[in-house]
Scaffold this active site. Structure first.
Site, PDB file in Angstrom:
ATOM      1  N   PHE A 190       0.818  -1.211   0.000  1.00  0.00           N
ATOM      2  CA  PHE A 190       0.000   0.000   0.000  1.00  0.00           C
ATOM      3  C   PHE A 190       0.860   1.274   0.000  1.00  0.00           C
ATOM      4  O   PHE A 190       1.861   1.356  -0.694  1.00  0.00           O
ATOM      5  CB  PHE A 190      -0.979  -0.040   1.183  1.00  0.00           C
ATOM      6  CG  PHE A 190      -1.941  -1.197   1.103  1.00  0.00           C
ATOM      7  CD1 PHE A 190      -3.114  -1.096   0.358  1.00  0.00           C
ATOM      8  CD2 PHE A 190      -1.673  -2.392   1.754  1.00  0.00           C
ATOM      9  CE1 PHE A 190      -3.990  -2.171   0.262  1.00  0.00           C
ATOM     10  CE2 PHE A 190      -2.549  -3.462   1.664  1.00  0.00           C
ATOM     11  CZ  PHE A 190      -3.708  -3.347   0.916  1.00  0.00           C
ATOM     12  N   SER A 191       0.492   2.250   0.819  1.00  0.00           N
ATOM     13  CA  SER A 191       1.136   3.566   0.748  1.00  0.00           C
ATOM     14  C   SER A 191       2.526   3.606   1.349  1.00  0.00           C
ATOM     15  O   SER A 191       3.172   4.655   1.314  1.00  0.00           O
ATOM     16  CB  SER A 191       0.251   4.625   1.406  1.00  0.00           C
ATOM     17  OG  SER A 191      -0.871   4.901   0.599  1.00  0.00           O
TER      18      SER A 191
END
Length: 325
Positions: free
Chosen positions: A66-67
């Site tokens: 993800f981020s």
């Protein structure tokens, strides 16, 4: 749940906390690594990569991070700037003329990367097919009108940032590479990393962990009191900037986005998420970047300097920009 790996003397509490993730907090599968003074002092993994088949989490299991990848993607952008593809104070429209639409003609690369451009939402409806088509994505991105006057405010570009970064690199790189391929050629391969922005077919299925999201909407509602109130209100209002930022494309809210098909489907590197790596790849990219000094050495012959004169960012400017991402 068995846990494998090692911890150096003095880091035993880390192993205990990791084990408690399984015994007390319902963890399914995970890995944890820590490095101190270039020495690997924690290297743990355990649980299952796929509960449906009871496939164990191994030392080289990879998973969507993800981020976490925003920092890694910034390395690719900083590398591109350091070899002269653009300056961080250039208007983005100088390299991407269509970007000027909607009052964005003066938005600088620095403002865009620092989440100050007001482009956290994408109002043109896009689907998974569009995510794998850089040309279609470029049209939607360029048409977006800022949610605030660029440079006057800061707002988390949680999903859109990676697409803007990729198009900036694609427009300035003589080879027209997306951020995923640029990162692979100039950072991941020189460092020998198992880290991909867009998962290739060459990665075998047995290495891929399946993110568990059963009943995730129900679980979110059940824990709604633990979330910031304004954040919850924003999500519940489809017209709010929060909902617009995280709600398009709608497919991003479905568990299927975490599978191989979803990751491979955006192998062009356009997504701000769907970055995949193993635990070792994550700490190696951080340590490798720092040990390389100003920027990874890679094959800089593959990134010739721009023909026109440009202002090369100083080391202090590059470090400051890195800290913003």
């Amino acid at each position: 749940m068995p846990v494998d790996g090692m911890v150096k003397s003095g880091f035993e509490p880390v192993r205990k906390a990791f084990e408690e993730n399984f015994s007390r907090r319902n963890e399914v599968g995970a890995a944890c690594a820590a490095v101190v003074d270039n020495e690997l002092v924690v290297d743990l993994w355990g649980g299952e990569a796929d509960p449906a088949t009871n496939r164990a989490w191994e030392s080289d299991t990879i998973v969507n991070v993800f981020s976490t990848t925003k920092g890694v993607a910034s390395m690719a952008v900083l590398h591109a700037g350091s070899v002269g593809l653009f300056s961080f104070d250039d208007p983005v429209a100088e390299h991407w003329p269509e970007f000027a639409a909607g009052g964005k003609e003066n938005v600088t690369v620095r403002q865009l990367l620092a989440h100050q451009a007001g482009l956290s939402a994408i109002d043109q409806k896009i689907d998974m097919a569009a995510l794998a088509d850089p040309d279609k994505m470029a049209v939607a991105l360029a048409a977006q009108v800022p949610a605030w006057e660029p440079g006057t405010r800061h707002g988390y570009h949680g999903i859109s940032l990676g697409w803007y970064e990729s198009e900036l690199i694609r427009r300035t790189d003589p080879q027209g590479r997306t951020i995923g391929q640029y990162f692979r050629d100039n950072i991941a391969e020189p460092l020998g990393l198992d880290f991909w922005i867009g998962l290739p077919d060459s990665v075998p299925e047995h290495r891929i962990a399946r993110v568990q999201a059963d009943w995730y909407r129900v679980k979110m509602v059940a824990n709604i009191s633990k979330m910031p109130k304004d954040f919850v209100k924003g999500f519940l209002n489809p017209r709010s900037l929060t909902a617009r930022t995280f709600g398009n494309p709608a497919a991003l809210g479905k568990p299927a986005r975490h599978t191989r098909d979803a990751a491979a489907g955006v192998a062009c590197g356009q997504r701000a998420r769907n970055r995949t790596c193993d635990c070792h790849g994550l700490w190696r990219v951080r340590c490798g970047w720092c040990s390389f000094g100003d920027h990874p050495r890679g094959d800089e012959r593959s990134v010739p300097r721009r023909r026109r004169a440009h202002r090369r960012p100083s080391r202090s400017r590059v470090v400051r920009q890195h800290s913003l991402l």
